[in-house]
Design an enzyme around this catalytic site. Structure first.
Site, PDB file in Angstrom:
ATOM      1  N   THR A  36       0.787  -1.245   0.021  1.00 52.74           N
ATOM      2  CA  THR A  36       0.025   0.108   0.024  1.00 52.74           C
ATOM      3  C   THR A  36       0.736   1.260   0.161  1.00 52.74           C
ATOM      4  O   THR A  36       0.306   2.205  -0.267  1.00 52.74           O
ATOM      5  CB  THR A  36      -1.017   0.117   1.154  1.00 52.74           C
ATOM      6  N   GLY A 117      18.004 -10.004   2.339  1.00 57.78           N
ATOM      7  CA  GLY A 117      16.971 -10.116   1.206  1.00 57.78           C
ATOM      8  C   GLY A 117      15.897 -11.154   1.601  1.00 57.78           C
ATOM      9  O   GLY A 117      15.290 -11.963   0.958  1.00 57.78           O
ATOM     10  N   LEU A 120      12.814  -8.167   5.613  1.00 66.23           N
ATOM     11  CA  LEU A 120      13.039  -7.630   6.895  1.00 66.23           C
ATOM     12  C   LEU A 120      13.665  -6.247   6.722  1.00 66.23           C
ATOM     13  O   LEU A 120      13.866  -5.490   7.660  1.00 66.23           O
ATOM     14  CB  LEU A 120      13.800  -8.431   8.005  1.00 66.23           C
ATOM     15  N   SER A 121      14.114  -5.856   5.399  1.00 67.57           N
ATOM     16  CA  SER A 121      14.477  -4.586   5.034  1.00 67.57           C
ATOM     17  C   SER A 121      16.006  -4.314   5.705  1.00 67.57           C
ATOM     18  O   SER A 121      16.110  -3.321   6.159  1.00 67.57           O
ATOM     19  CB  SER A 121      13.556  -3.670   5.656  1.00 67.57           C
ATOM     20  N   SER A 122      16.789  -5.248   5.378  1.00 68.14           N
ATOM     21  CA  SER A 122      18.196  -5.125   5.865  1.00 68.14           C
ATOM     22  C   SER A 122      18.840  -3.834   4.711  1.00 68.14           C
ATOM     23  O   SER A 122      19.795  -3.113   5.401  1.00 68.14           O
ATOM     24  CB  SER A 122      19.112  -6.172   5.315  1.00 68.14           C
ATOM     25  N   SER A 123      18.094  -3.648   3.723  1.00 72.64           N
ATOM     26  CA  SER A 123      18.545  -2.322   2.779  1.00 72.64           C
ATOM     27  C   SER A 123      18.453  -1.045   3.423  1.00 72.64           C
ATOM     28  O   SER A 123      19.322  -0.385   3.514  1.00 72.64           O
ATOM     29  CB  SER A 123      18.279  -2.594   1.499  1.00 72.64           C
ATOM     30  N   GLU A 155      17.413   4.375  -2.393  1.00 72.37           N
ATOM     31  CA  GLU A 155      17.222   3.125  -2.933  1.00 72.37           C
ATOM     32  C   GLU A 155      16.273   3.276  -4.315  1.00 72.37           C
ATOM     33  O   GLU A 155      16.651   2.445  -5.133  1.00 72.37           O
ATOM     34  CB  GLU A 155      16.059   2.422  -1.954  1.00 72.37           C
ATOM     35  N   ASP A 167       9.823   1.561   4.591  1.00 66.01           N
ATOM     36  CA  ASP A 167      11.150   0.623   5.073  1.00 66.01           C
ATOM     37  C   ASP A 167      11.983   1.636   5.918  1.00 66.01           C
ATOM     38  O   ASP A 167      12.420   1.555   7.033  1.00 66.01           O
ATOM     39  CB  ASP A 167      11.821  -0.121   4.234  1.00 66.01           C
ATOM     40  N   TYR A 216       8.731  -6.570  -8.351  1.00 68.31           N
ATOM     41  CA  TYR A 216       8.047  -5.380  -7.621  1.00 68.31           C
ATOM     42  C   TYR A 216       7.797  -4.279  -8.453  1.00 68.31           C
ATOM     43  O   TYR A 216       7.058  -3.843  -8.528  1.00 68.31           O
ATOM     44  CB  TYR A 216       9.351  -4.846  -6.609  1.00 68.31           C
TER      45      TYR A 216
HETATM   46  P1  ADP Z   1      16.054  -6.699   2.154  1.00 70.35           P
HETATM   47  O1  ADP Z   1      15.870  -5.268   2.451  1.00 70.35           O
HETATM   48  O2  ADP Z   1      14.623  -7.395   2.172  1.00 70.35           O
HETATM   49  O3  ADP Z   1      16.919  -7.447   3.176  1.00 70.35           O
HETATM   50  P2  ADP Z   1      17.031  -6.041  -0.248  1.00 70.35           P
HETATM   51  O4  ADP Z   1      17.652  -7.004  -1.440  1.00 70.35           O
HETATM   52  O5  ADP Z   1      16.727  -5.033  -0.538  1.00 70.35           O
HETATM   53  O6  ADP Z   1      16.645  -7.174   0.708  1.00 70.35           O
HETATM   54  O7  ADP Z   1      18.558  -5.676   0.125  1.00 70.35           O
HETATM   55  C1  ADP Z   1      19.778  -6.642   0.509  1.00 70.35           C
HETATM   56  C2  ADP Z   1      20.869  -6.041   0.075  1.00 70.35           C
HETATM   57  O8  ADP Z   1      21.458  -4.800   0.874  1.00 70.35           O
HETATM   58  C3  ADP Z   1      22.428  -6.795  -0.089  1.00 70.35           C
HETATM   59  O9  ADP Z   1      22.257  -7.650  -1.130  1.00 70.35           O
HETATM   60  C4  ADP Z   1      23.365  -5.852   0.264  1.00 70.35           C
HETATM   61  O10 ADP Z   1      23.822  -5.490  -0.968  1.00 70.35           O
HETATM   62  C5  ADP Z   1      22.789  -4.890   1.131  1.00 70.35           C
HETATM   63  N1  ADP Z   1      23.009  -5.324   2.638  1.00 70.35           N
HETATM   64  C6  ADP Z   1      22.144  -5.188   3.374  1.00 70.35           C
HETATM   65  N2  ADP Z   1      22.816  -5.133   4.834  1.00 70.35           N
HETATM   66  C7  ADP Z   1      23.917  -5.413   4.291  1.00 70.35           C
HETATM   67  C8  ADP Z   1      25.051  -5.156   5.314  1.00 70.35           C
HETATM   68  N3  ADP Z   1      25.010  -5.307   6.473  1.00 70.35           N
HETATM   69  N4  ADP Z   1      26.502  -5.338   5.036  1.00 70.35           N
HETATM   70  C9  ADP Z   1      26.468  -5.099   3.455  1.00 70.35           C
HETATM   71  N5  ADP Z   1      25.468  -4.901   2.659  1.00 70.35           N
HETATM   72  C10 ADP Z   1      24.343  -5.128   3.132  1.00 70.35           C
HETATM   73 MG    MG Z   2      15.092  -4.188   0.839  1.00 73.69          MG
END
Ligand code: ADP
Ligand code: MG
Length: 377
Positions: A36, A117, A120-123, A155, A167, A216
């Site tokens: 949304t 990936g 959980l939004s690591s990016s 992003e 996020d 997406y």
């Molecule tokens: P999500 O946000 O769901 O986890 P994404 O594909 O949007 O998945 O983001 C993952 C990407 O973000 C990784 O492949 C890497 O390029 C980058 N990333 C995230 N966390 C880290 C980290 N701690 N160190 C280096 N790169 C990271």
């Molecule tokens: Mg992401």
């Protein structure tokens, strides 16, 4: 060991002195409100106690040089930012959106407990932690909403994933013990207390999505097309009676995408109300309905996500389960009675293993506050 202490220790080992700056930014789960955000609608995420930590010190030149566990070291020059590939793009994107000309170089280490990936939004955690590192170095006042907007631009416009603002906003603005209802039209935030006696459990399917951006971005395009078909600026402006009586010639796909977004906005508002009323059963019923709509109307679930949701729903103490985030793979979430957590996790894992060939990983999470400067002394 906490990621803060681990990053501080790694920094000390690598640079021979204490890190003057340590910051953290959390990952998130979305309780309800799938897809949304880029339709100017409502979302209800919470920041979680899985986070990305940067330990850093300034440099006298304009180089950014960083290492992160499980990734190759990276290095770039703020004076000549160029697009490339790899994880440095997230850092470069943030520098670019903050105005690289005014930023100093730094060096440091990154430690994260956010699965990569996995939805959980690591990016976003990485972007917001980077923004806070730059802000701390330059002594800028930290405006979390503005930082989220700049991280989101990184992003979308630098990395090239057309994701919404949710996020980054929740990573910057999260609140302990609360989810946050966000109106993505004007970024208004309303805290919603997580009911007592229940826990949010992350259900990682052990699958990771491929071709994320194309799937997406395709949904984004379909929503824009549906809005045009219904004659509204954004699907936020549509009501269910209009979806039930669509204009001639509009495609079945457009109607289903619209049905999901309109219903999901209603469910998200109702879910926030249920949290305020301390009604976990009602919250749970809305979250489970959301999964069905994401699966059938929006078509962003996957066999593994459906299996883990089904496994969770059949396990003791489960009030609700749904995929979370963009979908296609990665994690689902469940709302579970606190007293049943251990048997819930054991049962769900067993069932899921019997249904698929993937290895699940289940863990509880708590609602955490947003990005912050951390003291490690
Ligand atoms: P999500 O946000 O769901 O986890 P994404 O594909 O949007 O998945 O983001 C993952 C990407 O973000 C990784 O492949 C890497 O390029 C980058 N990333 C995230 N966390 C880290 C980290 N701690 N160190 C280096 N790169 C990271
Ligand atoms: Mg992401």
């Amino acid at each position: 060991m906490s990621p803060e202490l681990e990053a501080a220790a790694l920094f000390l080992e690598r640079f021979g002195s204490k890190a003057p700056i340590v910051v953290q930014a959390p990952g998130r789960v979305s309780l309800i409100g799938g897809h949304t955000d880029y339709n100017e609608g409502f979302v209800l995420p919470m920041a979680i106690d899985r986070r990305t930590v940067i330990a850093a010190r300034p440099r006298t030149d304009r180089i950014v040089a960083v290492s992160s566990s499980d990734f190759p070291d990276t290095r770039f020059d703020l004076g000549s930012l160029e697009r490339g590939t790899g994880w440095a793009e997230y850092l470069k994107g943030v520098a670019w959106s903050m105005g690289a000309d005014s930023l100093p170089g730094w060096e440091g280490v990154i430690v994260s407990t956010v699965p990569l990936g996995a939805s959980l939004s690591s990016s976003a955690a990485l972007e917001v932690a980077t923004a806070l590192t730059f802000a701390t170095l330059t002594g800028q006042e930290w405006d979390p909403v503005e930082a989220a907007v700049m991280s989101s631009r990184a992003e979308v416009d630098w990395v090239g994933v057309s994701s919404g603002i949710m996020d980054q906003l929740i990573s910057a603005c999260g609140l302990a013990d609360h989810a946050v209802l966000i109106d993505c039209r004007d970024l208004t935030q309303t805290p919603a207390p997580v009911p007592s006696d229940v826990s949010v459990v992350v259900l990682d399917t052990g699958t990771r999505r491929q071709l994320t951006e194309s799937n997406y971005n395709q949904r984004r395009d379909e929503c824009a097309e549906a809005a045009r078909g219904f004659g509204v600026a954004s699907l936020r402006d549509l009501e269910m009676p209009e979806v039930d009586n669509p204009p001639h010639g509009i495609s079945d796909v457009a109607i289903r995408r619209a049905r999901h977004i309109v219903g999901e906005n209603q469910r998200t508002l109702a879910a926030a109300a249920a949290m305020h009323a301390g009604d976990p059963a009602r919250l749970g019923s809305l979250i489970s309905q959301a999964h069905i709509s994401l699966r059938d109307n929006f078509e962003v679930s996957s066999p593994a996500l459906d299996a883990i949701v089904e496994a969770a729903q059949a396990s003791p103490g489960c009030l609700a389960a749904s995929m979370t985030g963009a979908g296609f793979a990665g994690c689902a979430i469940a709302i579970v009675e606190e007293t049943a957590i251990d048997s819930f996790i054991r049962n769900t894992e067993e069932r899921y293993r019997a249904m698929t060939e993937h290895t699940p990983s289940l863990f509880t999470c708590r609602a955490a506050s947003g990005a912050s400067v951390v003291t490690t002394r």
